[in-house]
Scaffold this motif. Structure first.
Motif, PDB file in Angstrom:
ATOM      1  N   LYS A  85       6.957  -1.021   6.431  1.00 30.80           N
ATOM      2  CA  LYS A  85       6.885  -1.391   7.852  1.00 30.80           C
ATOM      3  C   LYS A  85       5.525  -1.072   8.476  1.00 30.80           C
ATOM      4  O   LYS A  85       5.336  -1.313   9.675  1.00 30.80           O
ATOM      5  N   ILE A  86       4.597  -0.535   7.686  1.00 32.27           N
ATOM      6  CA  ILE A  86       3.302  -0.107   8.231  1.00 32.27           C
ATOM      7  C   ILE A  86       2.203  -1.043   7.750  1.00 32.27           C
ATOM      8  O   ILE A  86       1.893  -1.082   6.551  1.00 32.27           O
ATOM      9  N   PRO A  87       1.600  -1.813   8.635  1.00 36.57           N
ATOM     10  CA  PRO A  87       0.576  -2.782   8.237  1.00 36.57           C
ATOM     11  C   PRO A  87      -0.628  -2.121   7.569  1.00 36.57           C
ATOM     12  O   PRO A  87      -1.135  -1.105   8.047  1.00 36.57           O
ATOM     13  N   GLY A  88      -1.047  -2.682   6.447  1.00 39.92           N
ATOM     14  CA  GLY A  88      -2.282  -2.254   5.797  1.00 39.92           C
ATOM     15  C   GLY A  88      -2.230  -0.924   5.079  1.00 39.92           C
ATOM     16  O   GLY A  88      -3.278  -0.402   4.664  1.00 39.92           O
ATOM     17  N   ILE A  89      -1.041  -0.368   4.883  1.00 44.91           N
ATOM     18  CA  ILE A  89      -0.943   0.975   4.310  1.00 44.91           C
ATOM     19  C   ILE A  89      -1.502   1.006   2.886  1.00 44.91           C
ATOM     20  O   ILE A  89      -1.296   0.088   2.095  1.00 44.91           O
ATOM     21  N   ASP A  90      -2.243   2.071   2.568  1.00 45.75           N
ATOM     22  CA  ASP A  90      -2.832   2.262   1.239  1.00 45.75           C
ATOM     23  C   ASP A  90      -2.138   3.370   0.452  1.00 45.75           C
ATOM     24  O   ASP A  90      -1.840   3.210  -0.726  1.00 45.75           O
TER      25      ASP A  90
END
Length: 255
Positions: A85-90
């Motif tokens: 649910k977290i955009p761009g998570i690495d």
């Protein structure tokens, strides 16, 4: 102090935060409520961020993730339980994870309740914690994704931090929280004095953060479930701690 903290407003009532380690030059952003105020704070600081630490997936905490990632090529770190649910998570973290940050250790505390995977970030050397929407000044987050007993356990973890730990939460809700706190703990002199101080600060347009764990233990009803005066006021002298907490949260929901 080797770690500097800059707090600033985003949106209508969100706080943004920058962390900067003086020795290493490393800079981190805590949550991404809004692109422009964060860029402005970075520009004025002269610091270049290398990481963005996300506490939970709500839109007012991740809205600027992708824009900031494109602009600064930074690494986005957030809770494993909310990675989808977290955009761009690495990279993901969970209870007990440690993020190196110069000479500091950023310790991850799992605090579900407001959301299922909410985490807080604790800097023990700097004596600071970023509690987002779990613990507010004189308040706690609404229970959207987990019930009262789960949030109760999360708050117990934060309450156990050293009393001089500075608390940076996610929203400027302190005035409303103070007014509610007085309805369940009306005879608390420390709360009365703090409420008056908060009224004055907000009348001048000034922020009410940071607070401290010690101040919250003295004035935040969501951490004072065992207090005899609160229990008597609620008519819950023989109730369990979690039952008292749940009743306070229920009353705040309807305040």
């Amino acid at each position: 102090m080797p770690v500097e903290i800059k707090l600033f407003m985003c949106r209508t009532d969100n706080f943004g935060a920058l962390l900067h380690d003086r020795d290493s030059g490393e800079t981190a952003i805590i949550d991404a409520p809004e692109e422009a105020p964060i860029i402005d704070a970075i520009t004025h600081s002269g610091w270049t961020p290398s990481m963005l630490l996300i506490t939970h997936h709500h839109g007012d905490h991740v809205e600027a993730n992708l824009a900031l990632k494109r602009r600064y090529k930074l690494r986005i770190i957030g809770p494993e339980a909310e990675r989808d649910k977290i955009p761009g998570i690495d990279d993901t973290v969970e209870e007990g994870s440690v993020i190196p940050f110069g000479e500091e250790r950023i310790e991850v505390i799992s605090t579900p309740g407001h959301t299922a995977g909410h985490v807080c970030y604790h800097l023990p050397k700097a004596k600071a914690a970023f509690t987002a929407d779990t613990l507010f000044a004189m308040g706690c987050g609404r229970l959207f994704e987990r019930p009262a007993p789960v949030m109760f356990e999360s708050l117990k973890k934060l309450a156990a931090l050293p009393a001089d730990t500075a608390i940076y939460c996610g929203h400027e809700y302190t005035l409303s929280n103070a007014r509610f706190a007085l309805t369940v703990d009306p005879d608390n002199a420390a709360l009365q004095a703090r409420a008056a101080k908060v009224e004055a600060l907000r009348a001048e347009g000034k922020p009410t953060l940071p607070t401290t764990i010690g101040e919250e233990l003295a004035t935040n009803p969501f951490l004072r479930w065992a207090d005899p005066a609160i229990r008597k006021h609620l008519g819950m002298e023989k109730a369990s701690d979690v039952e008292v907490f749940a009743e306070i949260r229920r009353r705040k929901d309807n305040f």
